[in-house]
Design a protein around this motif. Structure first.
Motif, PDB file in Angstrom:
ATOM      1  N   GLU A   1       0.833  -1.195   0.000  1.00  0.00           N
ATOM      2  CA  GLU A   1       0.000   0.000   0.000  1.00  0.00           C
ATOM      3  C   GLU A   1       0.873   1.252   0.000  1.00  0.00           C
ATOM      4  O   GLU A   1       0.621   2.203  -0.752  1.00  0.00           O
ATOM      5  CB  GLU A   1      -0.932   0.001   1.216  1.00  0.00           C
ATOM      6  CG  GLU A   1      -1.864   1.206   1.275  1.00  0.00           C
ATOM      7  CD  GLU A   1      -2.747   1.186   2.505  1.00  0.00           C
ATOM      8  OE1 GLU A   1      -3.963   0.974   2.366  1.00  0.00           O
ATOM      9  OE2 GLU A   1      -2.205   1.397   3.614  1.00  0.00           O
ATOM     10  N   ARG A   2       1.901   1.245   0.838  1.00  0.00           N
ATOM     11  CA  ARG A   2       2.789   2.413   0.912  1.00  0.00           C
ATOM     12  C   ARG A   2       3.484   2.668  -0.429  1.00  0.00           C
ATOM     13  O   ARG A   2       3.552   3.815  -0.901  1.00  0.00           O
ATOM     14  CB  ARG A   2       3.841   2.198   2.004  1.00  0.00           C
ATOM     15  CG  ARG A   2       4.701   3.429   2.280  1.00  0.00           C
ATOM     16  CD  ARG A   2       5.791   3.123   3.293  1.00  0.00           C
ATOM     17  NE  ARG A   2       6.387   4.350   3.802  1.00  0.00           N
ATOM     18  CZ  ARG A   2       7.273   5.092   3.158  1.00  0.00           C
ATOM     19  NH1 ARG A   2       7.675   4.709   1.948  1.00  0.00           N
ATOM     20  NH2 ARG A   2       7.750   6.207   3.701  1.00  0.00           N
ATOM     21  N   ARG A   3       3.961   1.590  -1.054  1.00  0.00           N
ATOM     22  CA  ARG A   3       4.657   1.734  -2.321  1.00  0.00           C
ATOM     23  C   ARG A   3       3.719   2.258  -3.410  1.00  0.00           C
ATOM     24  O   ARG A   3       4.080   3.155  -4.189  1.00  0.00           O
ATOM     25  CB  ARG A   3       5.262   0.392  -2.741  1.00  0.00           C
ATOM     26  CG  ARG A   3       6.116   0.479  -4.014  1.00  0.00           C
ATOM     27  CD  ARG A   3       6.891  -0.799  -4.258  1.00  0.00           C
ATOM     28  NE  ARG A   3       6.014  -1.942  -4.474  1.00  0.00           N
ATOM     29  CZ  ARG A   3       5.860  -2.940  -3.594  1.00  0.00           C
ATOM     30  NH1 ARG A   3       6.511  -2.925  -2.449  1.00  0.00           N
ATOM     31  NH2 ARG A   3       5.064  -3.950  -3.877  1.00  0.00           N
ATOM     32  N   LEU A   4       2.506   1.738  -3.451  1.00  0.00           N
ATOM     33  CA  LEU A   4       1.537   2.171  -4.459  1.00  0.00           C
ATOM     34  C   LEU A   4       1.173   3.645  -4.277  1.00  0.00           C
ATOM     35  O   LEU A   4       1.128   4.411  -5.245  1.00  0.00           O
ATOM     36  CB  LEU A   4       0.277   1.302  -4.375  1.00  0.00           C
ATOM     37  CG  LEU A   4      -0.869   1.703  -5.305  1.00  0.00           C
ATOM     38  CD1 LEU A   4      -0.448   1.582  -6.772  1.00  0.00           C
ATOM     39  CD2 LEU A   4      -2.111   0.853  -5.028  1.00  0.00           C
ATOM     40  N   ILE A   5       0.932   4.048  -3.024  1.00  0.00           N
ATOM     41  CA  ILE A   5       0.565   5.442  -2.764  1.00  0.00           C
ATOM     42  C   ILE A   5       1.712   6.374  -3.120  1.00  0.00           C
ATOM     43  O   ILE A   5       1.517   7.417  -3.760  1.00  0.00           O
ATOM     44  CB  ILE A   5       0.151   5.621  -1.293  1.00  0.00           C
ATOM     45  CG1 ILE A   5      -1.172   4.880  -1.026  1.00  0.00           C
ATOM     46  CG2 ILE A   5      -0.003   7.100  -0.940  1.00  0.00           C
ATOM     47  CD1 ILE A   5      -1.569   4.849   0.423  1.00  0.00           C
ATOM     48  N   GLU A   6       2.936   6.004  -2.732  1.00  0.00           N
ATOM     49  CA  GLU A   6       4.088   6.858  -3.008  1.00  0.00           C
ATOM     50  C   GLU A   6       4.315   6.991  -4.515  1.00  0.00           C
ATOM     51  O   GLU A   6       4.574   8.095  -5.020  1.00  0.00           O
ATOM     52  CB  GLU A   6       5.335   6.280  -2.336  1.00  0.00           C
ATOM     53  CG  GLU A   6       6.548   7.196  -2.430  1.00  0.00           C
ATOM     54  CD  GLU A   6       7.711   6.700  -1.590  1.00  0.00           C
ATOM     55  OE1 GLU A   6       8.573   7.518  -1.235  1.00  0.00           O
ATOM     56  OE2 GLU A   6       7.743   5.474  -1.295  1.00  0.00           O
ATOM     57  N   GLU A   7       4.204   5.890  -5.254  1.00  0.00           N
ATOM     58  CA  GLU A   7       4.391   5.942  -6.698  1.00  0.00           C
ATOM     59  C   GLU A   7       3.316   6.792  -7.366  1.00  0.00           C
ATOM     60  O   GLU A   7       3.590   7.542  -8.309  1.00  0.00           O
ATOM     61  CB  GLU A   7       4.380   4.526  -7.278  1.00  0.00           C
ATOM     62  CG  GLU A   7       5.603   3.710  -6.893  1.00  0.00           C
ATOM     63  CD  GLU A   7       5.497   2.256  -7.343  1.00  0.00           C
ATOM     64  OE1 GLU A   7       4.410   1.883  -7.848  1.00  0.00           O
ATOM     65  OE2 GLU A   7       6.479   1.502  -7.188  1.00  0.00           O
TER      66      GLU A   7
END
Length: 451
Positions: free
Chosen positions: A408-414
């Motif tokens: 989730e963190r990676r998707l939001i940051e990207e």
């Protein structure tokens, strides 16, 4: 005019633009409101007169909304319910206030119609002077408000009422509301029986009763539900499942207002308000010959169709919060339905309607590890990603939770980086609200590198 003062709203808001906007809308809605720009002035006013509700910002010039609420709890024997307005930076404080007993909170920027729905749910007397406003019981959506208004008008008449709708849609809720509207003091009985749950010979005994010795096992006289509901309301659920022979006996009891216990030759007079319910198409059953036409017209003087929950999504969060509160009261706990959990519930199709929603809430309260109910506690399917390392990351429940949070963190940051950290565009790309995105950014400690 009845001579009673209209219930009033206490608005505590130091922003002049926000305050003027709210006051203008409240005036259009017929809501009597007093506006205070400081918590101290509002506190003195609340002590001096009984407000129906306090609507307060959390950030105020002289004290915080939390300080105002603490003072109200200390100084007022019965403080009015309070609804907080909060910005992103005070969400944690708002949640803390909910745990102390505050009723609800809205996050800026909010929709005025959503605010009015919250006010209507918490303090319906504010709208239209109070005396003629129905307290929401069956929901806050327009279709259910119309249903509730219809049932309130029917309550003064003893006529056959047929409530139809999908399984779990709330037909017994509606029947109980009709009964309570006819007898607000609760002096008369409400008796319910599920016609599909009993075989024919037991259904007859349950409806009409039996005398001692009427059949093997009848060791004492038993009054049927018609007798037990005398003077009140008899609710026959799933009436479409009643066998044809029983339909004829039910029709006779309705027409003659008498019942005959099994094993007796003496009729017993009864006076009941009959409310029937079904999830089947009785008109089609009449055409097919599986349901008596004369009985259909007897029980269908007033038809009350209930729409499924997916067609009245305003009611989903409204009922969910009430189911959480009912669970809290029954078990002496303090669970809260968070914004993310509320959004998740509103996105579901709910084929089982209110019954399925209640089960989801109960399951979340039982299995949830914290007080705040979010999507995972409410049954959200884990978001998984295909690729190397996926299987190993799902080795245990704790590993899976960590893995999902990392995804989730990676998707939001990207997504944020691809939209140059524009919140509105990123939230739209992710399919979530700006408020939800802010909460997730705070959870994952995501912030733009100014360099």
């Amino acid at each position: 005019m009845n001579g009673r003062a209209q219930p009033r709203l206490c608005l505590v808001e130091d922003d002049p633009i926000m305050g003027e906007s709210l006051m203008h809308r409240f005036a259009l809605e017929g809501i009597a409101c007093d506006w205070y720009r400081e918590a101290g002035a509002a506190l003195a006013a609340v002590e001096g007169q009984g407000y129906a509700l306090v609507l307060s910002d959390i950030r105020l010039p002289d004290m915080s909304g939390e300080g105002l609420y603490q003072a109200l709890l200390e100084r007022c024997q019965a403080p009015p319910p309070i609804l907080f307005i909060t910005g992103y930076g005070t969400i944690d404080q708002a949640v803390r206030l909910l745990k102390l007993g505050a009723r609800d909170y809205l996050t800026k920027p909010f929709d005025l119609d959503e605010l009015l729905d919250r006010l209507r749910a918490l303090a319906p007397a504010l709208f239209g002077g109070g005396a003629e406003v129905l307290v929401p019981v069956l929901g806050i959506s327009p279709p259910m408000r119309r249903v509730q208004d219809l049932l309130a008008r029917v309550a003064g008449h003893t006529v056959g009422v047929l409530i139809t709708g999908e399984s779990g849609v709330g037909k017994e809720y509606a029947a109980r509301y009709l009964h309570d509207s006819a007898d607000p003091q609760g002096r008369t009985p409400f008796v319910a029986v599920n016609c599909a749950a009993l075989p024919e010979h037991l259904l007859e005994a349950e409806l009409f009763g039996y005398e001692r010795g009427a059949f093997t096992g009848a060791v004492r006289t038993h009054r049927g539900v018609f007798e037990r509901a005398d003077g009140g309301t008899l609710f026959l659920d799933e009436v479409g499942e009643m066998p044809p022979a029983m339909q004829a006996k039910l029709l006779r009891a309705i027409q003659e207002r008498t019942v005959m216990r099994l094993g007796s030759e003496r009729p017993v007079r009864v006076n009941v308000r009959l409310v029937c319910a079904t999830n089947r198409d009785l008109r089609k059953m009449v055409e097919e010959g599986s349901f008596r036409e004369d009985l259909f017209y007897r029980i269908n003087v007033i038809h009350v169709p209930l729409p499924p929950l997916r067609e009245r999504r305003e009611d989903i969060a409204w009922f969910a919060h009430r189911f959480v509160e009912e669970y809290n009261q029954a078990h002496g706990v303090r669970h809260l339905l968070g914004p993310a959990g509320e959004r998740f519930l509103q996105e579901q199709p709910w084929p089982g309607n209110l019954r399925e929603l209640r089960h989801a809430i109960d399951r979340g309260c039982i299995l949830g590890e914290g007080d705040l109910l979010g999507p995972l506690e409410l049954g959200a399917a884990p978001w998984t990603a295909e690729g190397e390392g996926g299987a190993e990351a799902a080795g245990s429940a704790e590993d899976l939770r960590t893995y999902l949070e990392q995804c989730e963190r990676r998707l939001i940051e990207e997504t944020l980086e691809s939209h140059e950290w524009r919140i509105a565009d990123s939230a739209a790309a992710l399919g979530i609200s700006r408020k939800n995105l802010w909460e997730k950014m705070r959870k994952h400690d995501l912030q733009r590198d100014e360099e």
